[in-house]
Design a protein around this motif. Sequence first.
Motif, PDB file in Angstrom:
ATOM      1  N   ASP A   1       0.833  -1.206   0.000  1.00 56.09           N
ATOM      2  CA  ASP A   1       0.000   0.000   0.000  1.00 56.09           C
ATOM      3  C   ASP A   1       0.869   1.257   0.000  1.00 56.09           C
ATOM      4  O   ASP A   1       0.592   2.225  -0.718  1.00 56.09           O
ATOM      5  CB  ASP A   1      -0.910   0.014   1.222  1.00 56.09           C
ATOM      6  N   HIS A   2       1.901   1.247   0.819  1.00 56.52           N
ATOM      7  CA  HIS A   2       2.804   2.398   0.917  1.00 56.52           C
ATOM      8  C   HIS A   2       3.498   2.675  -0.412  1.00 56.52           C
ATOM      9  O   HIS A   2       3.580   3.835  -0.856  1.00 56.52           O
ATOM     10  CB  HIS A   2       3.831   2.138   2.014  1.00 56.52           C
ATOM     11  N   LEU A   3       3.979   1.629  -1.066  1.00 62.69           N
ATOM     12  CA  LEU A   3       4.687   1.818  -2.333  1.00 62.69           C
ATOM     13  C   LEU A   3       3.726   2.252  -3.450  1.00 62.69           C
ATOM     14  O   LEU A   3       4.086   3.071  -4.300  1.00 62.69           O
ATOM     15  CB  LEU A   3       5.411   0.528  -2.720  1.00 62.69           C
ATOM     16  N   ILE A   4       2.521   1.710  -3.441  1.00 62.13           N
ATOM     17  CA  ILE A   4       1.524   2.129  -4.424  1.00 62.13           C
ATOM     18  C   ILE A   4       1.268   3.628  -4.303  1.00 62.13           C
ATOM     19  O   ILE A   4       1.233   4.364  -5.303  1.00 62.13           O
ATOM     20  CB  ILE A   4       0.215   1.341  -4.246  1.00 62.13           C
ATOM     21  N   ASP A   5       1.100   4.098  -3.067  1.00 58.98           N
ATOM     22  CA  ASP A   5       0.815   5.518  -2.846  1.00 58.98           C
ATOM     23  C   ASP A   5       2.018   6.398  -3.170  1.00 58.98           C
ATOM     24  O   ASP A   5       1.877   7.421  -3.847  1.00 58.98           O
ATOM     25  CB  ASP A   5       0.389   5.741  -1.389  1.00 58.98           C
ATOM     26  N   ASP A   6       3.187   6.007  -2.668  1.00 59.62           N
ATOM     27  CA  ASP A   6       4.365   6.865  -2.839  1.00 59.62           C
ATOM     28  C   ASP A   6       4.809   6.940  -4.286  1.00 59.62           C
ATOM     29  O   ASP A   6       5.278   7.992  -4.743  1.00 59.62           O
ATOM     30  CB  ASP A   6       5.510   6.358  -1.956  1.00 59.62           C
ATOM     31  N   TRP A   7       4.670   5.851  -5.014  1.00 60.72           N
ATOM     32  CA  TRP A   7       5.110   5.818  -6.410  1.00 60.72           C
ATOM     33  C   TRP A   7       3.992   6.153  -7.400  1.00 60.72           C
ATOM     34  O   TRP A   7       4.212   6.103  -8.610  1.00 60.72           O
ATOM     35  CB  TRP A   7       5.664   4.428  -6.744  1.00 60.72           C
ATOM     36  N   ASP A   8       2.812   6.493  -6.891  1.00 59.95           N
ATOM     37  CA  ASP A   8       1.668   6.773  -7.778  1.00 59.95           C
ATOM     38  C   ASP A   8       1.488   5.639  -8.796  1.00 59.95           C
ATOM     39  O   ASP A   8       1.367   5.871 -10.014  1.00 59.95           O
ATOM     40  CB  ASP A   8       1.869   8.111  -8.519  1.00 59.95           C
ATOM     41  N   ALA A   9       1.475   4.416  -8.293  1.00 59.06           N
ATOM     42  CA  ALA A   9       1.382   3.242  -9.170  1.00 59.06           C
ATOM     43  C   ALA A   9       0.053   3.233  -9.921  1.00 59.06           C
ATOM     44  O   ALA A   9      -0.981   3.689  -9.414  1.00 59.06           O
ATOM     45  CB  ALA A   9       1.536   1.966  -8.347  1.00 59.06           C
ATOM     46  N   GLU A  10       0.089   2.695 -11.125  1.00 58.78           N
ATOM     47  CA  GLU A  10      -1.099   2.624 -11.974  1.00 58.78           C
ATOM     48  C   GLU A  10      -1.648   1.196 -11.962  1.00 58.78           C
ATOM     49  O   GLU A  10      -0.898   0.225 -11.980  1.00 58.78           O
ATOM     50  CB  GLU A  10      -0.741   3.020 -13.409  1.00 58.78           C
ATOM     51  N   LEU A  11      -2.964   1.091 -11.943  1.00 60.11           N
ATOM     52  CA  LEU A  11      -3.603  -0.216 -11.970  1.00 60.11           C
ATOM     53  C   LEU A  11      -3.353  -0.879 -13.319  1.00 60.11           C
ATOM     54  O   LEU A  11      -3.665  -0.317 -14.367  1.00 60.11           O
ATOM     55  CB  LEU A  11      -5.102  -0.084 -11.724  1.00 60.11           C
TER      56      LEU A  11
END
Length: 288
Positions: free
Chosen positions: A38-48
Amino acid sequence: MNEGTNDGVDIPQLRNPWMVAAFEGWNDAADAASGVVDHLIDDWDAELLMELEPEDYYAFQEHHLRPQVHQGELGERAITWPTPRLYVAHPRKSDRDVLLLRAPEPSFRWKAFCSTVIGVARLAGVTELYTLGALLADAPHTRPVPVSGSTNDPQMMDRMSLEPSRYSGPVGITTILNDFATDQGIATATLWAAVPHYLAEPPCPKATLALLGALEDAAGLPLPQGILVELAEAWQRGAEELTERDSDIAEYVESLENERDTSDLPEASGDAIAKEFERYLRRRTDED
């Protein structure tokens, strides 16, 4: 998406990608492992990148897997389902992209699930898979969170100073996913944090931060800590306040501290200091 295929998935051209996976449930005490993703998804603005059909893998009558109904701002009702999601991230100042898998542990059809996920990983060009887990343990909150790991890949053994797993017994979905990945030529490693069992209520940002640090060591790449440091410090203060209010817990924690301090060797502390210094250097290089 249909199992075992990449129908409907547009896989972009990625730069030497690696992959991180965490699952809610049996493998995720205090949400510590899924908290890393969750942290990496948020910090890196990951795309689905893709979602898997939840009806193929979950028994919705299980309490933690029941669909949830929500009220929108205009009073409309919406239902959300426990859905496996795979994201792609392009970390800043890095020459490697990352796939991030976040999902509840499937109720059934584990083989189909893992075949689908690893099939997409192969098509994306993933060469390394890191699965994360957390378990409740007799670990005092006053000491660093223990993180253990294992790998069957010779290069990872050397880089991470890990050993092959010698565990025998029931396993979670992380073990099966690693097995499927290994069969497809993807190097795998698993990392587990030990969460104090008397503080099992999620979240546990201190354990999440410890897992993030271990993942950084394993991948050899700087990973963003962000707000996790502040959250871990707040969690620590709350744990100390709880101990001060309850003499039984305080006595129990003291016994765990004595046991932990007796078993810790000086060289282990030296290794921890060396690893922390290596992380510091990686982050300084990344910032420059």
